[in-house]
Design an enzyme around this catalytic site. Sequence first.
Site, PDB file in Angstrom:
ATOM      1  N   MET A  28      -1.365  12.806  -0.809  1.00  0.00           N
ATOM      2  CA  MET A  28      -0.990  11.895  -1.887  1.00  0.00           C
ATOM      3  C   MET A  28      -2.135  10.948  -2.226  1.00  0.00           C
ATOM      4  O   MET A  28      -1.951   9.949  -2.913  1.00  0.00           O
ATOM      5  CB  MET A  28       0.264  11.108  -1.511  1.00  0.00           C
ATOM      6  CG  MET A  28       1.501  11.982  -1.396  1.00  0.00           C
ATOM      7  SD  MET A  28       3.055  11.097  -1.676  1.00  0.00           S
ATOM      8  CE  MET A  28       2.998   9.874  -0.382  1.00  0.00           C
ATOM      9  N   ALA A  30      -5.561   8.334  -1.471  1.00  0.00           N
ATOM     10  CA  ALA A  30      -5.965   7.242  -0.574  1.00  0.00           C
ATOM     11  C   ALA A  30      -6.406   7.841   0.765  1.00  0.00           C
ATOM     12  O   ALA A  30      -5.936   7.466   1.825  1.00  0.00           O
ATOM     13  CB  ALA A  30      -4.837   6.235  -0.389  1.00  0.00           C
ATOM     14  N   LEU A  31      -7.334   8.781   0.683  1.00  0.00           N
ATOM     15  CA  LEU A  31      -7.718   9.571   1.853  1.00  0.00           C
ATOM     16  C   LEU A  31      -8.397   8.708   2.918  1.00  0.00           C
ATOM     17  O   LEU A  31      -9.219   7.843   2.616  1.00  0.00           O
ATOM     18  CB  LEU A  31      -8.661  10.698   1.429  1.00  0.00           C
ATOM     19  CG  LEU A  31      -8.139  11.667   0.349  1.00  0.00           C
ATOM     20  CD1 LEU A  31      -9.175  12.745   0.074  1.00  0.00           C
ATOM     21  CD2 LEU A  31      -6.809  12.292   0.764  1.00  0.00           C
ATOM     22  N   HIS A  32      -8.020   8.971   4.170  1.00  0.00           N
ATOM     23  CA  HIS A  32      -8.630   8.281   5.308  1.00  0.00           C
ATOM     24  C   HIS A  32      -9.057   9.326   6.337  1.00  0.00           C
ATOM     25  O   HIS A  32      -8.995  10.535   6.070  1.00  0.00           O
ATOM     26  CB  HIS A  32      -7.655   7.251   5.907  1.00  0.00           C
ATOM     27  CG  HIS A  32      -6.293   7.794   6.214  1.00  0.00           C
ATOM     28  ND1 HIS A  32      -6.066   8.805   7.138  1.00  0.00           N
ATOM     29  CD2 HIS A  32      -5.064   7.475   5.723  1.00  0.00           C
ATOM     30  CE1 HIS A  32      -4.780   9.055   7.217  1.00  0.00           C
ATOM     31  NE2 HIS A  32      -4.151   8.285   6.351  1.00  0.00           N
ATOM     32  N   HIS A  35      -6.759  12.315   6.976  1.00  0.00           N
ATOM     33  CA  HIS A  35      -6.860  13.387   5.982  1.00  0.00           C
ATOM     34  C   HIS A  35      -8.160  14.175   6.163  1.00  0.00           C
ATOM     35  O   HIS A  35      -8.173  15.403   6.052  1.00  0.00           O
ATOM     36  CB  HIS A  35      -6.837  12.806   4.557  1.00  0.00           C
ATOM     37  CG  HIS A  35      -5.589  12.081   4.204  1.00  0.00           C
ATOM     38  ND1 HIS A  35      -5.549  10.718   4.036  1.00  0.00           N
ATOM     39  CD2 HIS A  35      -4.329  12.519   3.966  1.00  0.00           C
ATOM     40  CE1 HIS A  35      -4.324  10.345   3.714  1.00  0.00           C
ATOM     41  NE2 HIS A  35      -3.558  11.416   3.655  1.00  0.00           N
ATOM     42  N   GLN A  59       9.793  11.945  -3.767  1.00  0.00           N
ATOM     43  CA  GLN A  59      10.033  11.617  -2.366  1.00  0.00           C
ATOM     44  C   GLN A  59      10.112  10.119  -2.117  1.00  0.00           C
ATOM     45  O   GLN A  59      10.275   9.678  -0.984  1.00  0.00           O
ATOM     46  CB  GLN A  59       8.955  12.230  -1.471  1.00  0.00           C
ATOM     47  CG  GLN A  59       7.559  11.672  -1.627  1.00  0.00           C
ATOM     48  CD  GLN A  59       6.530  12.515  -0.902  1.00  0.00           C
ATOM     49  OE1 GLN A  59       6.226  13.630  -1.302  1.00  0.00           O
ATOM     50  NE2 GLN A  59       5.995  11.981   0.197  1.00  0.00           N
ATOM     51  N   VAL A 173      -4.763  11.256  14.231  1.00  0.00           N
ATOM     52  CA  VAL A 173      -6.060  10.584  14.300  1.00  0.00           C
ATOM     53  C   VAL A 173      -5.805   9.081  14.358  1.00  0.00           C
ATOM     54  O   VAL A 173      -4.988   8.550  13.607  1.00  0.00           O
ATOM     55  CB  VAL A 173      -6.937  10.944  13.093  1.00  0.00           C
ATOM     56  CG1 VAL A 173      -8.264  10.185  13.141  1.00  0.00           C
ATOM     57  CG2 VAL A 173      -7.196  12.444  13.062  1.00  0.00           C
ATOM     58  N   SER A 182      -2.989   5.484   8.724  1.00  0.00           N
ATOM     59  CA  SER A 182      -1.986   5.619   7.673  1.00  0.00           C
ATOM     60  C   SER A 182      -2.501   4.925   6.430  1.00  0.00           C
ATOM     61  O   SER A 182      -3.177   3.883   6.513  1.00  0.00           O
ATOM     62  CB  SER A 182      -0.663   4.972   8.101  1.00  0.00           C
ATOM     63  OG  SER A 182       0.227   4.867   7.008  1.00  0.00           O
ATOM     64  N   SER A 183      -2.189   5.484   5.273  1.00  0.00           N
ATOM     65  CA  SER A 183      -2.554   4.834   4.019  1.00  0.00           C
ATOM     66  C   SER A 183      -1.884   3.475   3.880  1.00  0.00           C
ATOM     67  O   SER A 183      -2.360   2.603   3.144  1.00  0.00           O
ATOM     68  CB  SER A 183      -2.178   5.730   2.830  1.00  0.00           C
ATOM     69  OG  SER A 183      -2.863   6.955   2.903  1.00  0.00           O
TER      70      SER A 183
END
Length: 273
Positions: A28, A30-32, A35, A59, A173, A182-183
């Site tokens: 979704m 906001a990659l960290h 991801h 969702q 991770v 987490s985003s």
Amino acid sequence: MKILKTIEELKEVRNNITEGTIGFVPTMGALHDGHISLIKQARNENDTVIVSIFLNPTQFLPGEDLDNYPKKDEADKKICEMCKVDYLFMPDTSTMYEKEEVLIKAPNKSYILEGASRPGHFDGVLQVVLKLFNLTRPTNAYFGKKDAQQLTLIQQMVRNLFLNINIIPCDIVREKDGLALSSRNVYLNNEQRQEALKISKSLTKAGQLIGKKEFDVKTIKATMKEVMNSLDIEYIEVVNKDFEPIDTIELKNTIILVVARFGNTRLLDNLWV
């Protein structure tokens, strides 16, 4: 890397891939680093890698953080380029959904734990994942173990609908201090960020007890509550991999799940035993 915005573009690309394996990572945005670990694993294990970024409205329940969910499209594109993604699919809502839709109904176990406070959430998750599977037709699809209930339901959907896709579970991770990535971590202030460390500490304590042959679930949950005594705990649950509650730890068939709230932010974490 090629960026795709429409169904037609993705279909054309997919139809032209006639050889080798395809790894798919749905996100979704906001990659960290969590991801990134999924994307890197997909890159290492497949000939072609497709990543999707789509903030899926079905969702989210009314009042949840859909409108405020972190959005970092330009940074996400750069991350995917650095990870050597072949195709990045970035549709909008009108591309993915019509006014009236055939709906996916998640099984009963979607209404416990995460589903108890978010009824219908997993219907939306399975709906969008199935759409993305049908479009990308991957060999392997990569999902993090942090969203354990989601992972289990996607595995069941693949079994039940006879989808020819391998679901690859990937380890959680964490930050150096143990907090699961987490985003939604960006919502925490400094004090909440420090308090949140008690979640992973409680899971570490549970793992230590299990390592000492303590398999009684009541004892483990009580110890975890002590570690998190200052937190707003939504639930601590111990289930098997079918998400059935258990009273005794079963090695290689147990997940310990935790959710705590920090203001309007829910953080979840777990330990696979």
